[in-house]
Scaffold this motif. Sequence first.
Motif, PDB file in Angstrom:
ATOM      1  N   TRP A 359       4.617   0.426  14.594  1.00 21.95           N
ATOM      2  CA  TRP A 359       4.425   0.492  13.266  1.00 21.95           C
ATOM      3  C   TRP A 359       3.299  -0.068  12.500  1.00 21.95           C
ATOM      4  N   ARG A 360       3.023   0.591  11.510  1.00 20.65           N
ATOM      5  CA  ARG A 360       1.763   0.189  10.774  1.00 20.65           C
ATOM      6  C   ARG A 360       2.065   0.212   9.177  1.00 20.65           C
ATOM      7  N   TYR A 361       1.450  -0.713   8.624  1.00 23.29           N
ATOM      8  CA  TYR A 361       1.598  -1.085   7.088  1.00 23.29           C
ATOM      9  C   TYR A 361       0.343  -0.271   6.453  1.00 23.29           C
ATOM     10  N   LEU A 362       0.859   0.496   5.348  1.00 25.57           N
ATOM     11  CA  LEU A 362      -0.307   1.455   4.713  1.00 25.57           C
ATOM     12  C   LEU A 362       0.042   0.913   3.118  1.00 25.57           C
ATOM     13  N   PRO A 363      -0.558  -0.255   2.817  1.00 23.93           N
ATOM     14  CA  PRO A 363      -0.249  -0.677   1.357  1.00 23.93           C
ATOM     15  C   PRO A 363      -1.011   0.265   0.245  1.00 23.93           C
ATOM     16  N   GLY A 364      -1.927   0.820   0.789  1.00 19.92           N
ATOM     17  CA  GLY A 364      -2.713   1.519  -0.178  1.00 19.92           C
ATOM     18  C   GLY A 364      -1.954   2.892  -0.864  1.00 19.92           C
ATOM     19  N   THR A 365      -1.206   3.310  -0.186  1.00 12.82           N
ATOM     20  CA  THR A 365      -0.383   4.473  -0.500  1.00 12.82           C
ATOM     21  C   THR A 365       1.154   3.979  -0.377  1.00 12.82           C
TER      22      THR A 365
END
Length: 777
Positions: A359-365
């Motif tokens: 899993w990955r965290y993409l706070p920018g979007t």
Amino acid sequence: MRSTIGMSRLYGALLCGLLAASSAGSAMAEGRTLTAQDYAQAERFMMYNTAPLVDHAVRTVHWMDGTHFWYVDHDAGGDHYLQMDATNGSASPLFDHVKLAGALTKAGDKTVKADKLGITDFRVAADGRDEIEAAGKKYLCNLQGAGECAPVKEGKEPGVLSPDRKQEAFIRNWNLWVRDVATGKETQLTTDGVENFGYATDNAGWKHTDNAILEWSPDSKQIATFQQDQRRDGDMYLVTTKVGHPELQAWKYPLPGDANITMIERVVIDVPAHKVVRLNMPADQHRSTLCDDVSCGDNGGWDDVKWAPDGKTLAFVSTSRDHKHETFRIADTKTGAVRTVFHEDVPTYYESGNGAVNWRYLPGTHEAIWFSERNDWGNLYLYDLGNGQLKHAITSGDGNVTEVLKVDAATRTVWFRGVGRTAGVNPYYQQFWKVSLDGGEPVLLTPEPADHEITMSDDGKYFVDSYSTTTTPPVTVLRDANDGHIIATVAKADIKRLLATGWQPPVPFTVKARDGKTDLYGLMFKPTHFDPQKKYPIVDYIYPGPQTGSVETFGFTPSHYDNQSLAELGFIVVAIDGMGTPWRSKSFHDTWYGNMGDNTLPDQVTAIKQLAQRYPWIDLDRVGIWGHSGGGDATADAMFRYPDFFKVGWSESGNHDNRDYEDDWAEKWQGLLVTNKDGSTNYDSQANQLIAKNLKGKLMLVHGSIDDNVPPYNTLLVVDALIKANKDFDMLFLPNQHHAYGPDTPYITRRRWDYFVHNLAGDTPPQEYELKPWPWR
């Protein structure tokens, strides 16, 4: 007269018995008598003898920046450290080998040879000097100038370097500290850590080290970690063997069904301010989405924690005790506020990938990439972090995403390794793909039908691909990460020197599983002096899973454990990945969830029977089995459940009853312990001591006396049951050895060979043949 007739019958029976015994003795005597030369021939195929004979087998590389990587290219002349420029594919020496050997010799306490430098890490420091790690020691070297190296002074506690490599965090007296790398100045960050309630502590029961488990923020100013509460956990005890009073070893080791197990309280530490922010949530389970510890790797990382690039927020996943419930959360690192975003619940157990958390965290979007096997295969899904809703599937269909290697948020591209996604290709071969976060058909970047090992550049523009099969050695190439085209060849392995020894690769095969439908994959090892007119006993090397299988790799390796060496002594040796092992579908992996006593044994038996039907030179009346750890458990299990099929078993360090093994392992695969009104439990079916009375064949039990992974009491439970059942068996207890046998490994290996030679083949082994010490142990 009747009495005389009775006596005649008695003497007749005795005579027949004596003749039968004489005949049996003659049959045993007619077996081969093996010599030291026979064992030496077998030893030629051990890894420490075969690996040095493989030239130019570059499997992994180390990226130094976006366009340069270094690697080791071995040949008959030794190890050559090279670097390649990815922009043009040109290779050059990484440094002056002779100069570095001299500098390391001068800086150390023993002579270092230029062709055997033993370097495991190399990088250029901020001041232009080279940081080198060799033989477990770190040095700062001036190779461009006078060629001098100086040992790096390290604290006694192992540290975790910050991203800027200026600080390292470590544990002292249950509290977290940081050390300035340049000056050695130490600063205490926490003050309320106490015994068994310390910060960042690495203790999973089966594993307990001094490493710190934490994640630095990208700007090296914050640390995400936990305060781990084991104050009410049960203890494990072992004692050393020595003259005089033994030394007691005691540490926290929770077991399945314990009311109190390890819990963690999550914290974020502002390093410059020495401020601890405790997240506003209840204590969490000491669990992972991937493995049986909060830290799945050996580098001290905390796999299920991801920082935002600006360090203002932190994403993490909480896993329930039974691994059935996952909760994705986001924390404000300044206030400690925690928000639950979404859940995933499964009927058996959840895993977030194979080999790495996916899993990955993409706070920018305001998005997250999530891994799930909800369609019976491991695929990637895109979630909206604002409302916690699924946006769409990133990948779909059959086959697994095994490991996400890189995400480029700007181009919305994901690069991943996967298996079973190409029709007609071995489902265990890893291939490399890219796909858009917005969906669409994944692009295959490595079309060769082989197993691919991938190392990507940090900027995601290039990757190095080493591909091979069980029978073909690796070819290593530099590729463009956009379309996979080959930019340059890094190395092509050459096995001429290996083939000159008579070496041969194992034979891949497929058979049907217990259901008569599902394909199983395995490897067969035959003696190099194989004679199809003979009948050979067969030995099954087993590791049942559930986290891996019996086959070490379907890529190239010159030795698969000691399988070929054992075959050389007159056996057919097989390794079979049965149902219940990973890399295939979720339903395949779940085959014996909650019934660990299965141990893939129905598949092992049917597979061996099919092979014997296919190959008349396999003797189905002489079947042996052996394994270590989970394989040791499966071996004893096989001898008790299939006593008429398996005739000889060698069981090493088995977890024979998982109620006596650490809590997370069994509670993940067998489920939470349930005790019925009559005293029986849902764990009874996996307890080997309860069926030990069925033993008929020859069984050797082996265990290290201070095994802190699988405590030796697991084997002693079986020993006690065998004694009570009046069964003959053999046992080797190794004083002061752990789960791996260290310096005793050559002895145990030789004794295992002897055991099968004597008891399964009916041959006589040479007297006390001495194997070489294993150099990597």
